[in-house]
Structures are given as C-alpha cells and as structure tokens.
Design an enzyme around this catalytic site. Structure first.
Site, PDB file in Angstrom:
ATOM      1  N   CYS A   2      38.501  48.080  50.222  1.00 52.71           N
ATOM      2  CA  CYS A   2      38.775  48.416  51.614  1.00 52.71           C
ATOM      3  C   CYS A   2      38.269  49.835  51.903  1.00 52.71           C
ATOM      4  O   CYS A   2      38.450  50.740  51.097  1.00 52.71           O
ATOM      5  CB  CYS A   2      40.244  48.368  51.983  1.00 52.71           C
ATOM      6  SG  CYS A   2      40.987  46.758  51.767  1.00 52.71           S
ATOM      7  N   ARG A  28      32.866  48.824  49.941  1.00 52.24           N
ATOM      8  CA  ARG A  28      34.249  48.778  49.472  1.00 52.24           C
ATOM      9  C   ARG A  28      34.968  47.491  49.882  1.00 52.24           C
ATOM     10  O   ARG A  28      36.111  47.251  49.501  1.00 52.24           O
ATOM     11  CB  ARG A  28      35.034  49.970  50.022  1.00 52.24           C
ATOM     12  CG  ARG A  28      34.444  51.311  49.655  1.00 52.24           C
ATOM     13  CD  ARG A  28      35.292  52.411  50.231  1.00 52.24           C
ATOM     14  NE  ARG A  28      36.602  52.438  49.638  1.00 52.24           N
ATOM     15  CZ  ARG A  28      36.921  53.070  48.528  1.00 52.24           C
ATOM     16  NH1 ARG A  28      36.010  53.746  47.889  1.00 52.24           N
ATOM     17  NH2 ARG A  28      38.130  53.025  48.052  1.00 52.24           N
ATOM     18  N   TRP A  75      38.747  44.167  52.134  1.00 53.25           N
ATOM     19  CA  TRP A  75      38.593  43.282  50.981  1.00 53.25           C
ATOM     20  C   TRP A  75      39.957  42.633  50.818  1.00 53.25           C
ATOM     21  O   TRP A  75      40.917  43.301  50.438  1.00 53.25           O
ATOM     22  CB  TRP A  75      38.214  44.097  49.740  1.00 53.25           C
ATOM     23  CG  TRP A  75      37.871  43.246  48.558  1.00 53.25           C
ATOM     24  CD1 TRP A  75      36.652  42.706  48.255  1.00 53.25           C
ATOM     25  CD2 TRP A  75      38.748  42.863  47.487  1.00 53.25           C
ATOM     26  NE1 TRP A  75      36.721  42.009  47.069  1.00 53.25           N
ATOM     27  CE2 TRP A  75      37.993  42.087  46.581  1.00 53.25           C
ATOM     28  CE3 TRP A  75      40.093  43.095  47.194  1.00 53.25           C
ATOM     29  CZ2 TRP A  75      38.537  41.539  45.425  1.00 53.25           C
ATOM     30  CZ3 TRP A  75      40.635  42.548  46.038  1.00 53.25           C
ATOM     31  CH2 TRP A  75      39.859  41.784  45.166  1.00 53.25           C
ATOM     32  N   ASN A 101      44.879  50.496  52.629  1.00 54.59           N
ATOM     33  CA  ASN A 101      44.111  50.081  51.460  1.00 54.59           C
ATOM     34  C   ASN A 101      45.087  50.102  50.299  1.00 54.59           C
ATOM     35  O   ASN A 101      45.799  51.085  50.120  1.00 54.59           O
ATOM     36  CB  ASN A 101      42.951  51.088  51.263  1.00 54.59           C
ATOM     37  CG  ASN A 101      42.248  50.957  49.941  1.00 54.59           C
ATOM     38  OD1 ASN A 101      42.373  49.951  49.257  1.00 54.59           O
ATOM     39  ND2 ASN A 101      41.499  51.979  49.588  1.00 54.59           N
ATOM     40  N   GLY A 102      45.151  49.006  49.537  1.00 60.84           N
ATOM     41  CA  GLY A 102      46.073  48.980  48.408  1.00 60.84           C
ATOM     42  C   GLY A 102      46.971  47.763  48.480  1.00 60.84           C
ATOM     43  O   GLY A 102      46.712  46.828  49.241  1.00 60.84           O
ATOM     44  N   GLU A 470      27.020  42.748  29.595  1.00 58.71           N
ATOM     45  CA  GLU A 470      26.728  43.423  30.863  1.00 58.71           C
ATOM     46  C   GLU A 470      25.650  42.661  31.649  1.00 58.71           C
ATOM     47  O   GLU A 470      25.720  42.538  32.872  1.00 58.71           O
ATOM     48  CB  GLU A 470      26.311  44.879  30.585  1.00 58.71           C
ATOM     49  CG  GLU A 470      25.658  45.625  31.736  1.00 58.71           C
ATOM     50  CD  GLU A 470      26.460  45.651  33.030  1.00 58.71           C
ATOM     51  OE1 GLU A 470      27.631  45.259  33.031  1.00 58.71           O
ATOM     52  OE2 GLU A 470      25.874  46.044  34.060  1.00 58.71           O
ATOM     53  N   LYS A 474      25.805  41.301  35.534  1.00 56.78           N
ATOM     54  CA  LYS A 474      24.805  41.566  36.578  1.00 56.78           C
ATOM     55  C   LYS A 474      24.341  40.260  37.206  1.00 56.78           C
ATOM     56  O   LYS A 474      24.252  40.139  38.424  1.00 56.78           O
ATOM     57  CB  LYS A 474      23.575  42.310  36.023  1.00 56.78           C
ATOM     58  CG  LYS A 474      23.728  43.783  35.761  1.00 56.78           C
ATOM     59  CD  LYS A 474      23.860  44.662  36.961  1.00 56.78           C
ATOM     60  CE  LYS A 474      25.247  44.972  37.357  1.00 56.78           C
ATOM     61  NZ  LYS A 474      26.181  45.645  36.581  1.00 56.78           N
ATOM     62  N   GLU A 477      27.249  38.452  39.251  1.00 59.61           N
ATOM     63  CA  GLU A 477      27.769  39.042  40.487  1.00 59.61           C
ATOM     64  C   GLU A 477      26.792  39.005  41.654  1.00 59.61           C
ATOM     65  O   GLU A 477      27.228  38.902  42.793  1.00 59.61           O
ATOM     66  CB  GLU A 477      28.333  40.444  40.266  1.00 59.61           C
ATOM     67  CG  GLU A 477      27.344  41.493  39.897  1.00 59.61           C
ATOM     68  CD  GLU A 477      27.999  42.841  39.614  1.00 59.61           C
ATOM     69  OE1 GLU A 477      29.081  43.134  40.145  1.00 59.61           O
ATOM     70  OE2 GLU A 477      27.408  43.611  38.836  1.00 59.61           O
ATOM     71  N   HIS A 493      28.213  29.427  15.920  1.00 58.51           N
ATOM     72  CA  HIS A 493      29.601  29.044  15.647  1.00 58.51           C
ATOM     73  C   HIS A 493      30.218  28.280  16.813  1.00 58.51           C
ATOM     74  O   HIS A 493      31.436  28.127  16.877  1.00 58.51           O
ATOM     75  CB  HIS A 493      30.435  30.289  15.322  1.00 58.51           C
ATOM     76  CG  HIS A 493      29.967  30.972  14.072  1.00 58.51           C
ATOM     77  ND1 HIS A 493      30.166  30.455  12.814  1.00 58.51           N
ATOM     78  CD2 HIS A 493      29.261  32.120  13.891  1.00 58.51           C
ATOM     79  CE1 HIS A 493      29.624  31.249  11.916  1.00 58.51           C
ATOM     80  NE2 HIS A 493      29.049  32.284  12.547  1.00 58.51           N
ATOM     81  N   LYS A 587      33.154  47.489  45.732  1.00 54.33           N
ATOM     82  CA  LYS A 587      32.668  48.520  44.812  1.00 54.33           C
ATOM     83  C   LYS A 587      33.793  49.203  44.020  1.00 54.33           C
ATOM     84  O   LYS A 587      33.734  49.305  42.815  1.00 54.33           O
ATOM     85  CB  LYS A 587      31.854  49.548  45.597  1.00 54.33           C
ATOM     86  CG  LYS A 587      31.234  50.639  44.743  1.00 54.33           C
ATOM     87  CD  LYS A 587      30.085  50.117  43.913  1.00 54.33           C
ATOM     88  CE  LYS A 587      29.381  51.193  43.113  1.00 54.33           C
ATOM     89  NZ  LYS A 587      28.582  50.600  42.035  1.00 54.33           N
TER      90      LYS A 587
HETATM   91  C1  F6R Z   1      29.791  45.649  38.117  1.00 51.21           C
HETATM   92  C2  F6R Z   1      30.582  46.827  38.414  1.00 51.21           C
HETATM   93  C3  F6R Z   1      32.030  46.802  38.101  1.00 51.21           C
HETATM   94  C4  F6R Z   1      32.534  48.218  37.792  1.00 51.21           C
HETATM   95  C5  F6R Z   1      34.055  48.214  37.595  1.00 51.21           C
HETATM   96  C6  F6R Z   1      34.566  49.605  37.274  1.00 51.21           C
HETATM   97  O1  F6R Z   1      28.440  45.849  38.377  1.00 51.21           O
HETATM   98  O2  F6R Z   1      30.085  47.781  38.949  1.00 51.21           O
HETATM   99  O3  F6R Z   1      32.309  45.921  37.050  1.00 51.21           O
HETATM  100  O4  F6R Z   1      31.910  48.683  36.645  1.00 51.21           O
HETATM  101  O5  F6R Z   1      34.687  47.735  38.733  1.00 51.21           O
HETATM  102  O6  F6R Z   1      34.233  50.503  38.276  1.00 51.21           O
HETATM  103  P1  F6R Z   1      34.174  52.072  38.035  1.00 51.21           P
HETATM  104  O7  F6R Z   1      33.017  52.343  37.152  1.00 51.21           O
HETATM  105  O8  F6R Z   1      34.027  52.644  39.399  1.00 51.21           O
HETATM  106  O9  F6R Z   1      35.470  52.436  37.377  1.00 51.21           O
END
Ligand code: F6R
Length: 592
Positions: A2, A28, A75, A101-102, A470, A474, A477, A493, A587
């Site tokens: 948010c 956000r 969000w 927000n929260g 990772e 990517k 998402e 396995h 984000k």
């Molecule tokens: C994925 C991504 C998220 C963040 C996670 C932690 O591409 O960006 O998985 O890595 O939400 O966020 P931060 O780094 O802001 O603590």
C-alpha cells in the site's frame, strides 16, 4: 504494501499532485486506489479498482482548487478488490477520512463492539473500523485526542493518515509501516510511504518512528510520542537520491532499466569504506553465531552467504528466512550477530526478526539499500547497498549488489579484502561488457522459444543453488510460468520424474570445482528428453541453448542471475504481463 501520499500547503493543485505522486508508489500495491481532497467545509472522496487513473480522465470536481489532499494505492489484505474496500474510508457522518497501510490485527473484536453501538459498515476492511473508532471518540473529544485514543486500541503494524472536514491539518501515525514527512518550501509538507512520491518537490525529510504521530498544518509539523504525547524534535535529513534515478527514462519498464543499471551498480556497492567492511568482518569473526536473515529474493541472497563464507573463508554462517526466524530465536544471545539483508528495509518479517534479536541484546548490522529505512534506523551499523531506488517489484540490481557485499565481507574475514575487491572490480567490468544489445537480443530469442511452456526447472550447485531458487522466483513473479529451482544433485532423488520431452531446464554452471558434476546432472536431464539451457562461461555439448556469462570464479552467482532476470522480463512482455506490477504482489511487504 500500500502506498500513502498526502500534501498540505499553499499549492492549490494538491489533488493533482497527490494523484501523480501515487503513480510513483504503485509498486507498493496496485489493485485499487483513491483520493480525498478537502474543500472549504467538506471532503470529496473518489476511489476505484485498478491502477491509479489518468488525470485527464478523472471527474472535473476532483481537480478543483485544494490545498490539502491525501491518497492511497492498495494491496488488499482484508476484503476483496472492490470500490468499497478501496481507501480512503469515510466515517458514517462523513466527518473524517482515513487511509491505512498495515493490518489491524484485533479489528474484528473492535468491529463487534462498534456494531453493538449501532455503527454501520460499508466495506469489509479493517481500515474502516479505525475510522469508526475515531468517530466514536469524536463524540467526547477533539480530533487529535480522538485519533490518539483510537490508535491506542490498534494491535499490529500500521501507518495511518487522517483528515477532518473542518480542520486544516493532516494527522498521521505509525507502528511498523513506513511514513516519511517531506519538507517543502513556504511551509508546505508532504507525507508518504516512500520518498519517490515527493522527490520531485523536495529532498528534505523527517522520519516518523514507531509509536509516533505527526500533525501537519501549513507552516508546522509537530511530532509526538503517542503514549506520552511528549513533543519530539526531529532532525531534518537530506536524501541522496535524485528524481531522475527514480524515473524510467528511455526504458519501457523499471525492471529492464534496473537490470541494465547493473553495468554500474556493482561498482557503487563495492565502493565501500574499507574500515567499515573490516569492522563488520571482525564482528562476524568474533560473534558467537552469525545469522543472515531476509525474505524472498533477499532470503536467497542470505543463503548464498552460507556458501560464499564456506568457500572463501572456510567459515560457517547461518541463513534463515525472516518468516521462519521465530523458531530459531532460542539460539540467539547477546553474543549473536544478526545481519538482515533487505532492499526496502521495511519488510515486516525481517523487522520482526530484528526486534526479537534486539530483545536479547544481539548485535544488528544490516545490508540495506534504503539507508533511511526502519531497518537502517533499528541497526547498530549498516552497510549501504548504494543502488539508488529500485522500483520494479522484482528485485534485480540490489540482489547482485548485496551478493557483492557478501563476497567483500567473506574476503575481509580472512584479511584478504583487496583480493575480493579485485575480483569484484573485474566482475563489474565484465558485466559492463556483457550487457550489450546483442546479448539482450540473444536472451529475447530464447524467451520466444519458451513463452508457451507452463513449467521450467533451474538447477545449480554450491552458491548457484540459491541462484537456482532465485531464478525460479524471478520467472514465477513476472512471467507466471511455473518454475522451480533445485540443487542439481538432488534432481535424481525425485524431481527428475517431472522431466518430459522438451521440458526446459536451465543449468547455472558455477566455478570450475562444481562444473563437471553439474554437467553430468544436465546430461541426466537431457537423456530424459529435457531441453538444456546452459548459463556458462564455456559452451558444452550438453547445451541445446547457450547463454554465455563471463568467467568470474566464486562471483559466478552474480553473473549467472543476470541473464535469468532478462529472460524473466522478456517472458513477461511476450505473455502480456506488466513486469513492473506483477499480479498479487507488492514491492515492500510490510505485513506478516
Ligand atoms: C522478489 C522480491 C522479493 C523481496 C522480498 C524482500 O523479486 O523482490 O522477494 O526480495 O519481499 O524485500 P526486501 O529486500 O525489501 O526486504
């Protein structure tokens, strides 16, 4: 999670400014949005599902003259994505308006009490309950006192911003979720969840800390401790970012811009004060247990720390996801070192791990990109990642920069910092060469081949195993393709049963030591019909498609993840997804 933005001051186009500012906060949350603007003795609210509206398509009454407006981009947590659940939320008598927000954890109990008192709710949100709680208090108290009384009933993390139709002020309060006050010229103030919302107007900020509130009027910003109502004098801080780095420039999307910025972000990340790196390395050497803690992509970076310290320094460090930390806190003492890794510095699960560790007196040294974040302010020391704003939801440039800092620390812990620096400088130079248009096109061609697949797998060994995980994040998402990462040796396995004719399998080849083993694993997949995409400095017979990466020994996780970022981006484009705003995500994850 948010985005919040508000303005009070002499400018009469507050509503337009807030709508524009909300656009820069959409990373956000972007499932719905809304704005409230104050007229002489009234408040106009407009809210809608979807992304923040284009100014020229909005109702005219929204863009009339006003010097006070607040807005929100959502969000969803409580209640689905509907116009009614979008913020701002009015009280029943339309006296005050609130954005939030929260998560108000005990909202249901409070809602039941208010329902018994005759309150009627128009949304399913926890936020609307806060508005009603304030309204209930307004029967006996003034605006400020009513807000204070209501806030004291909230359990959980929150950032709230409230306006009253008869008062020329904005009241805001926070616990856990970020709120920053921007100080403009001529007595004007901005309040936002993140600085890009007002970076165009001012770089001067004051931070609201936990359990604090601020009352913004034209010409004054008064900060208070909520519990004691003691006034606090805040220091003004000047932000180092500029508004240009926070914009897309010539790129179609922030994600691509941030991937390409890796030509120079690595240089910035490793350009650290040697004394700081040595100090942190000493802290690691002297700690009774070092824990790297982070979530999502940052959590995968934490996992690379285990491998990098083992390989480079022959040292054991622990890594743990923020959300899993509660089961590990029994091992934490005042001799433990906690190293949170984060882009935003606002991730709730990571902040909670810090709180737990601080309670027993552990030392906190964070590796964080947003230097003025809550995390930075909770830490004993920080190593800044120095990447500038990262706005695409999918983390790219910050990930590689964080790994570079881990490599510096691992070398510094065995007193070989300059060796680590030389390796990373060479790596940065090679990335600079690698990220050319021809290279990007070669990966775009692969995306064309893969765009209709519904599943793919990624394998890696050693420090490239976390990068296989990772890579999966990517791809999931932004492309919405089912992707899974595995430790290459684990495939036989169980997961190898998933391989069929043409199943794409990306092989992240690491430094020489693990090379022959992973190529054997690739062979096992190919023998079962798999389509092998090799990410490797050299071409190997087993590859059906080769993506060349530079030879950088132990820094290979840094170079190997970059082509996967490009692939994920282009798959998103080909599958008509917006890579900057993937569905269901946001984000900064400021809820647990
Ligand atoms: C994925 C991504 C998220 C963040 C996670 C932690 O591409 O960006 O998985 O890595 O939400 O966020 P931060 O780094 O802001 O603590």
């Amino acid at each position: 999670m948010c985005g919040i933005f508000g303005y009070i001051g002499p400018k009469t186009n507050a509503a337009k400014m807030v709508i524009e500012g909300l656009k820069s906060l959409e990373y956000r949350g972007y499932d719905s949005w809304g704005i409230a603007l104050k007229t002489d003795n009234d408040i106009i609210v407009y809210k809608k599902t979807g992304k923040v509206g284009e100014i020229n398509k909005l109702p005219k009454n929204l863009l009339g003259k006003t010097e006070l407006a607040i807005g929100h981009t959502r969000w969803a947590t409580h209640g689905g994505v509907t116009n009614a659940n979008a913020h701002p939320h009015f009280t029943e008598n339309k006296e005050i308006v609130l954005i939030h927000n929260g998560i108000f954890e005990n909202y249901f109990e409070v809602k039941k009490q208010l329902l018994r008192k005759g309150h009627k709710f128009t949304s399913e949100t926890d936020t609307e309950v806060i508005a009603h709680l304030i309204q209930e208090n307004l029967k006996r108290h003034d605006f400020e006192q009513s807000v204070k009384n209501a806030i004291k009933k909230i359990e959980g993390r929150y950032a709230i911003v409230i306006i009253h139709k008869n008062e020329n002020k904005i009241i805001a309060a926070r616990r856990g979720s970020p709120l920053i006050v921007g100080v403009g010229k001529n007595g004007e103030y901005y309040i936002a969840s993140d600085v890009p919302a007002f970076l165009k107007y001012t770089k001067k900020v004051m931070y609201l800390d936990n359990d604090q509130m601020v009352i913004l009027s034209e010409n004054s910003a008064k900060f208070y401790e909520i519990k004691t109502h003691k006034e606090i004098h805040k220091k003004m801080i000047e932000i180092g970012w500029d508004s240009q780095t926070a914009e897309k420039g010539a790129y179609a999307h922030f994600m691509l811009k941030e991937i390409m910025e890796q030509k120079e972000t690595l240089y910035r990340a490793i350009n650290q004060d040697d004394r700081l790196i040595k100090k942190v390395a000493d802290a690691i050497n002297n700690a009774c247990g070092t824990y790297f803690v982070g979530c999502g992509t940052a959590g995968k970076v934490c996992l690379t720390a285990e491998y990098l310290f083992s390989e480079i320094a022959h040292k054991h460090v622990n890594s743990i996801f923020g959300s899993e930390f509660p089961t590990h806190h029994h091992f934490i003492t005042n001799k433990t070192l906690l190293i949170p890794i984060s882009q935003s510095g606002e991730t709730a699960d990571t902040l909670e791990a810090i709180e737990v560790a601080k309670e027993v007196g552990a030392k906190i040294i964070s590796i964080v990109n947003v230097e003025t974040s809550t995390m930075a302010r909770m830490s004993d020391l920080i190593i800044p990642v120095k990447c500038g704003p990262e706005k695409a939801v999918a983390s790219t440039k910050v990930t590689t920069a964080q790994m570079a800092i881990l490599i510096l620390l691992a070398y510094a812990s065995i007193e070989k910092l300059s060796e680590g620096k030389i390796l990373l400088l060479e790596t940065a130079e090679k990335i600079n060469d690698m990220l050319n248009p021809g290279y990007v096109m070669h990966i775009f061609k692969l995306a064309e081949k893969l765009k209709n697949f519904e599943s793919m797998y990624i394998i890696g060994r050693g420090a490239n195993y976390p990068m296989a995980l990772e890579s999966a994040i990517k791809l999931q998402e932004v492309s919405y393709i089912h992707a899974e990462g595995f430790a290459a040796g684990e495939l036989k396995h169980g997961p190898i049963a998933l391989i069929q004719k043409n199943t794409p399998c990306i092989v992240l080849v690491g430094e020489n030591g693990s090379k022959s083993a992973i190529l054997s694993n690739a062979m096992e997949v190919r023998a079962r019909g798999g389509y092998i995409i090799g990410v490797s400095p050299t071409h190997e017979e087993v590859f059906d498609y080769w993506i060349r990466v530079p030879e950088v020994s132990i820094a290979s996780p840094i170079v190997n993840i970059i082509p996967i970022q490009i692939l994920a981006y282009q798959l998103a484009i080909l599958r008509k997804n917006n890579p900057d705003m993937p569905r269901n995500l946001a984000k900064s994850v400021t809820v647990k």
